[in-house]
Write an enzyme that holds these catalytic residues in place. Structure first.
Site, mmCIF file in Angstrom:
data_model
loop_
_atom_site.group_PDB
_atom_site.id
_atom_site.type_symbol
_atom_site.label_atom_id
_atom_site.label_comp_id
_atom_site.label_asym_id
_atom_site.label_seq_id
_atom_site.Cartn_x
_atom_site.Cartn_y
_atom_site.Cartn_z
ATOM 1 N N THR A 21 0.801 -1.216 0.000
ATOM 2 C CA THR A 21 0.000 0.000 0.000
ATOM 3 C C THR A 21 0.838 1.271 0.000
ATOM 4 O OG1 THR A 21 -0.078 0.030 2.415
ATOM 5 C CG2 THR A 21 -1.837 -1.138 1.286
ATOM 6 N N LYS A 34 9.936 -6.993 11.783
ATOM 7 C CA LYS A 34 8.644 -6.376 12.054
ATOM 8 C C LYS A 34 8.168 -6.884 13.410
ATOM 9 C CE LYS A 34 3.996 -5.609 10.221
ATOM 10 N NZ LYS A 34 3.038 -5.832 9.120
ATOM 11 N N THR A 60 4.674 -4.727 4.043
ATOM 12 C CA THR A 60 5.479 -4.783 5.265
ATOM 13 C C THR A 60 5.686 -6.187 5.820
ATOM 14 O OG1 THR A 60 3.523 -4.401 6.655
ATOM 15 C CG2 THR A 60 4.796 -2.461 5.969
ATOM 16 N N ASP A 61 4.775 -7.129 5.536
ATOM 17 C CA ASP A 61 4.827 -8.425 6.225
ATOM 18 C C ASP A 61 6.117 -9.194 5.972
ATOM 19 O OD1 ASP A 61 2.409 -7.907 7.347
ATOM 20 O OD2 ASP A 61 1.262 -9.344 6.162
#
Length: 443
Positions: free
Chosen positions: A98, A253, A175-176
């Site tokens: 995104t 993360k 991001t994952d």
């Protein structure tokens, strides 16, 4: 249409005074279909959107600014006055996620940004940092990332660095699995002559709390710096005060949704970035500074025959043997504590090692390092040939083993290189109380 309604139509630049005394200037854009019809959407000069209740508007003044609106493909998009871009050149390579998406003002949804001009329209501040060009290399969810995609990204970045040696690179990414890709590029590309920033967004651009603009600005500042390492650039805390550039092999993360989800583990970040001041402060003394004398080395192959297993109480040994039968050539274990598994499965692990599968031990603990010399179980594991991952992150160990098996064939050489600190994946000194100090301020 009444005169009042005309002033609240998309494409009109207005100054609004609210009943509580606020004065706001901006461009009225198409209301999202999912929003309450009692609100208008206003795009501010800084590129952000806000919603204003029509009931709270006291007056609307039309400002004499002609704003062109692009209509096509079912969208209505404002086009702001263009100014000449300044500074160094940056090449943005989009892989999905995104971070580099924009709002479709008719549907209220988001779609990928296609051009550098569209990116500047979203975030005008970028114009004062660099000259941009952009491309969409792929458009996938980060959970669909795999070693073959790492190869494609690494090969494309290498092409850009060869053809545009003075150009910084930004890779937009979900991001994952961002930390896996940052590790992959850290191993695949050596002696790079320009910065490589990997950047994501925790909250999409259709949300008021979106971190997309802030993170892209911070990534652009990093991409024009003198630090020539792949780095993950994200919020350093939940507010918009600063961002951190994390070494590509030492980042994880740590939260599902916080804007400051990414942290350097048992390690200092490379740099602290202040987007408002367009300033960067180098933190690590061993940060690799750009040198034009180095020649890019690209080893971009990755093996898909590697697995990452988390040990759990009662784990059966046949899992390892089935993986070996299926052609898996490397296994990274997240062991308990200092690097342990049940003694009941040690024979199974020995069997796969004897058949030529390389097995590496890491720890499930976030901090600390593997030490298989302390307890008898660890000594048994070491005796059967398991390689210690020391304090390498398990994700990084998985990527490194995939990279080694993809580029080298000799088992002894792979074992030697795994123990070699190639891209800062091993951290010599453990930092105590790291996470509280960096994530929440001095305590």
């Amino acid at each position: 249409m009444s005169e009042e309604n005309k002033l609240l139509s998309p494409g009109i630049y207005v100054r609004i005074k609210t009943k509580d005394g606020a004065i706001i200037e901006g461009l009225i854009v198409q209301r999202y279909e999912i929003f309450d019809p009692g609100f208008i959407t206003l795009k501010l000069k800084n590129g952000y959107n806000i919603g204003i209740s029509i009931k709270k508007i006291e007056s609307v003044e039309l400002l004499n600014k002609e704003i062109e609106m692009r209509r096509g493909e079912g969208e209505i998009v404002p086009i702001f006055e263009k100014t000449e871009s300044k500074g160094k050149e940056i090449h943005i390579i989009s892989t999905g996620g995104t971070i580099a998406s924009k709002i479709d003002y008719q549907t209220g949804g988001v779609k990928p940004v296609l051009t550098a001009d569209e990116l500047i329209e979203m975030i005008p501040e970028l114009n004062s940092i660099a000259k941009f060009k952009s491309e969409i290399l792929m458009s996938i969810f980060s959970e669909n990332m795999n070693p073959k995609y790492w190869e494609k990204i690494a090969e494309r970045v290498a092409e850009v660095l060869v053809k545009e040696p003075d150009t910084g690179v930004i890779i937009t990414h979900g991001t994952d699995t961002l930390a896996y890709t940052s590790s992959a590029l850290s191993f695949a590309l050596r002696n790079i002559g320009s910065p490589i920033a990997l950047v994501g967004s925790q909250r999409s651009s259709d949300r008021p709390s979106s971190d997309s603009p802030f993170n892209l600005i911070a990534a652009s500042i990093y991409a024009t710096s003198d630090i020539c390492e792949p780095a993950v650039v994200m919020h350093g805390e939940t507010s918009d005060s600063y961002a951190l550039a994390h070494r590509g092999t030492r980042v994880r993360k740590m939260h599902t949704s916080r804007r400051d989800a990414f942290q350097s583990i048992s390690s200092l970040p490379l740099a602290k970035i202040f987007p408002a001041e367009k300033k960067i402060e180098v933190i690590r003394k061993d940060a690799k500074i750009c040198s034009k004398s180095g020649n890019l080395e690209a080893y971009t192959k990755f093996s898909e025959n590697v697995s990452l297993l988390k040990y759990y109480p009662g784990m059966p040994g046949w899992i390892f043997e089935i993986l070996a039968e299926k052609g898996i050539k490397g296994i990274v274990i997240e062991g308990s504590g200092l690097g342990h598994v049940s003694t009941e499965i040690i024979d199974s692990i020995k069997n796969v090692i004897d058949r030529g599968t390389i097995v590496v031990m890491t720890s499930q603990c976030i901090f600390g390092r593997v030490n298989m010399n302390v307890y008898s179980t660890g000594r048994l594991l070491k005796k059967i040939g398991i390689i210690s991952g020391e304090n390498m992150l398990s994700e990084t160990a998985f990527v490194k083993l995939s990279w080694l098996l993809g580029n080298f064939k000799d088992e002894e050489e792979i074992t030697r290189l795994f123990a070699t600190n190639i891209a800062g994946e091993y951290e010599g000194r453990e930092l105590l109380n790291y996470y509280p100090r960096w994530n929440h301020g001095e305590q």
